[in-house]
Design an enzyme around this catalytic site. Sequence first.
Site, PDB file in Angstrom:
ATOM      1  N   GLY A  94      -4.065  -3.488   2.918  1.00 24.22           N
ATOM      2  CA  GLY A  94      -3.962  -4.335   1.746  1.00 24.22           C
ATOM      3  C   GLY A  94      -2.530  -4.490   1.296  1.00 24.22           C
ATOM      4  O   GLY A  94      -1.591  -4.355   2.086  1.00 24.22           O
ATOM      5  N   SER A  95      -2.351  -4.751   0.022  1.00 25.44           N
ATOM      6  CA  SER A  95      -1.028  -5.061  -0.521  1.00 25.44           C
ATOM      7  C   SER A  95      -0.187  -3.806  -0.693  1.00 25.44           C
ATOM      8  O   SER A  95      -0.706  -2.685  -0.799  1.00 25.44           O
ATOM      9  CB  SER A  95      -1.164  -5.768  -1.872  1.00 25.44           C
ATOM     10  N   CYS A 127      -1.599 -10.553   7.835  1.00 26.27           N
ATOM     11  CA  CYS A 127      -0.478  -9.684   7.471  1.00 26.27           C
ATOM     12  C   CYS A 127       0.660  -9.763   8.480  1.00 26.27           C
ATOM     13  O   CYS A 127       1.821  -9.592   8.124  1.00 26.27           O
ATOM     14  CB  CYS A 127      -0.953  -8.240   7.311  1.00 26.27           C
ATOM     15  N   TRP A 151     -10.351  -8.902   2.809  1.00 31.66           N
ATOM     16  CA  TRP A 151     -11.225  -9.999   3.193  1.00 31.66           C
ATOM     17  C   TRP A 151     -10.690 -10.847   4.343  1.00 31.66           C
ATOM     18  O   TRP A 151     -11.430 -11.614   4.935  1.00 31.66           O
ATOM     19  CB  TRP A 151     -11.486 -10.921   1.996  1.00 31.66           C
ATOM     20  N   ASN A 152      -9.416 -10.752   4.671  1.00 26.87           N
ATOM     21  CA  ASN A 152      -8.865 -11.739   5.612  1.00 26.87           C
ATOM     22  C   ASN A 152      -9.341 -11.536   7.053  1.00 26.87           C
ATOM     23  O   ASN A 152      -9.537 -12.490   7.791  1.00 26.87           O
ATOM     24  CB  ASN A 152      -7.334 -11.763   5.543  1.00 26.87           C
ATOM     25  N   GLU A 162       5.776 -11.922   0.441  1.00 29.32           N
ATOM     26  CA  GLU A 162       4.846 -12.358   1.483  1.00 29.32           C
ATOM     27  C   GLU A 162       4.011 -13.524   0.958  1.00 29.32           C
ATOM     28  O   GLU A 162       3.271 -13.383  -0.019  1.00 29.32           O
ATOM     29  CB  GLU A 162       3.922 -11.199   1.870  1.00 29.32           C
ATOM     30  N   GLU A 164      -1.761   0.325   6.079  1.00 24.67           N
ATOM     31  CA  GLU A 164      -1.350  -0.892   6.780  1.00 24.67           C
ATOM     32  C   GLU A 164      -1.171  -1.929   5.689  1.00 24.67           C
ATOM     33  O   GLU A 164      -2.142  -2.502   5.201  1.00 24.67           O
ATOM     34  CB  GLU A 164      -2.401  -1.296   7.813  1.00 24.67           C
ATOM     35  N   LEU A 165       0.088  -2.165   5.319  1.00 27.11           N
ATOM     36  CA  LEU A 165       0.393  -2.950   4.128  1.00 27.11           C
ATOM     37  C   LEU A 165       0.963  -4.322   4.493  1.00 27.11           C
ATOM     38  O   LEU A 165       0.753  -4.817   5.583  1.00 27.11           O
ATOM     39  CB  LEU A 165       1.339  -2.157   3.223  1.00 27.11           C
TER      40      LEU A 165
END
Length: 487
Positions: A231-232, A287, A154-155, A386, A253-254
Amino acid sequence: MELQDIYTNQGQLIGGHWVQGCGETAQNQDPATEESLGNLKQASVAQVQEAVAAADNARNAMRALTAWDRSTLLRHAATLIHQRAPAIGRLVALETGKPISQAIGEAKVASESVDWFADEARRIFGLSYESRVKGDRYLIHYEPLGVVAAFVPWNFPLVLLARKLAPALAAGNTVVIRPSSEAAGATMALVQCFVDAGFPPGAINLVIGNPADITPTIMDDARVAKVSFTGSVSIGRQIVAASARTLKKVSMELGGHAPVIVHSDADVEAFVAMAASGKFRNAGQVCASPTRFYVHESIIEDIGQRLTDATRALRIGTPLDSGTDIGPLTTNRRRDAIECLIDEARDGGAKVLCGGARPSQIKKGFYYEPTWLLRPSETLRIMNEEPFGPVGTLTPFSSLDEVVEQANRLPFALAAYVFTQSLRLAHLTNERVEAGVIGVNTFVASNAETPFGGNKDSGFGREGGPTAIRDYLNTKFINLSLPAERA
């Protein structure tokens, strides 16, 4: 159009048709007011299966398009996104709390990414070279993978989707998108631009709902050849493990915990101006957000005071106000997590230079003051997990060896930033810091034309730039042996 109308009139895109979900009803909440934005019917497992089948059935239609056809369609979609940026940006601001100027800017950046891959569609170059047999040829040819799944948080619902959707379509694939429900309306509006651009029905499918229903269904379907996930780290590990069952390609892409190294010769004034805005963009829910600031001991007190002054000048307000610098966090869960990290740091001896509380003048919404912590212990969670929120830490260092060790201490290696006026010192730092992206005297970490991604626990694969489209292609080798000519 209001979000409830969008949720009702659109919903799920399956096989070229907008349909309502058949699952449970979920309510989306305005993070600035805590009021309802509307109710959205979630996709059912059966609808996810239908979306995959629709994408699989549309493969031939996509393969029938030439590279120039795909380029034209993508260019049209990019133009529509740019034209509709104010309206799409408004949806992002309402759903995620992102300030409207940043939300509209995100829509325009998404348009740039699509436009970039419109060019890349025409540049899928193969190879032809001599074989070991005189007159024969070796050919290397690139072909689409087939069905690709895109999982988007969502970011940055527009940019992150554009980085996945555009190269997949440019390469000739079909796509099933699973966005975050928190940004459902904005995602629908972006996808509508591709529909209006004229892509074949079924080339793009959108399913919104409970990840526990959608993700396993997609991961277990052998027709899906690749998954691109942002995401995470924890969820990324689960997806990589699940991909083994059907041997899917994956791009990850974490998370990150970006170090910022400020050497003693840095332009302090320029750094402070960039840091105050760069750290708190999207309320720190980025991120690649600069988080762990390592400042040379000779200038840390000066920088700490300057950052405090610059941060206090930032305006906290409603997302739709053009003068707002910092809006609310997207969810109450995110604010609660930030509060816990900062309270623990304060109790652990870190000095709160500014912020460290909910803004007293705002009574509703998931707001939290932009915060700087001075000299936190390395053992604190905020120095190891994070934070993904409006908080930065300031830690002194005395030597290059010391700061590189601190910067590389964590398993994350997504982004890092270096500030110095010495080209030699910049090179020495860059070659030793572990990160997929490094900004020198800038907090700009990515553009449409540059590769973005991390190493170590921050994932693998790159989005954007001249190599990204290769992740959406299969390589085919052809040994062309020609019969001898008859006399």
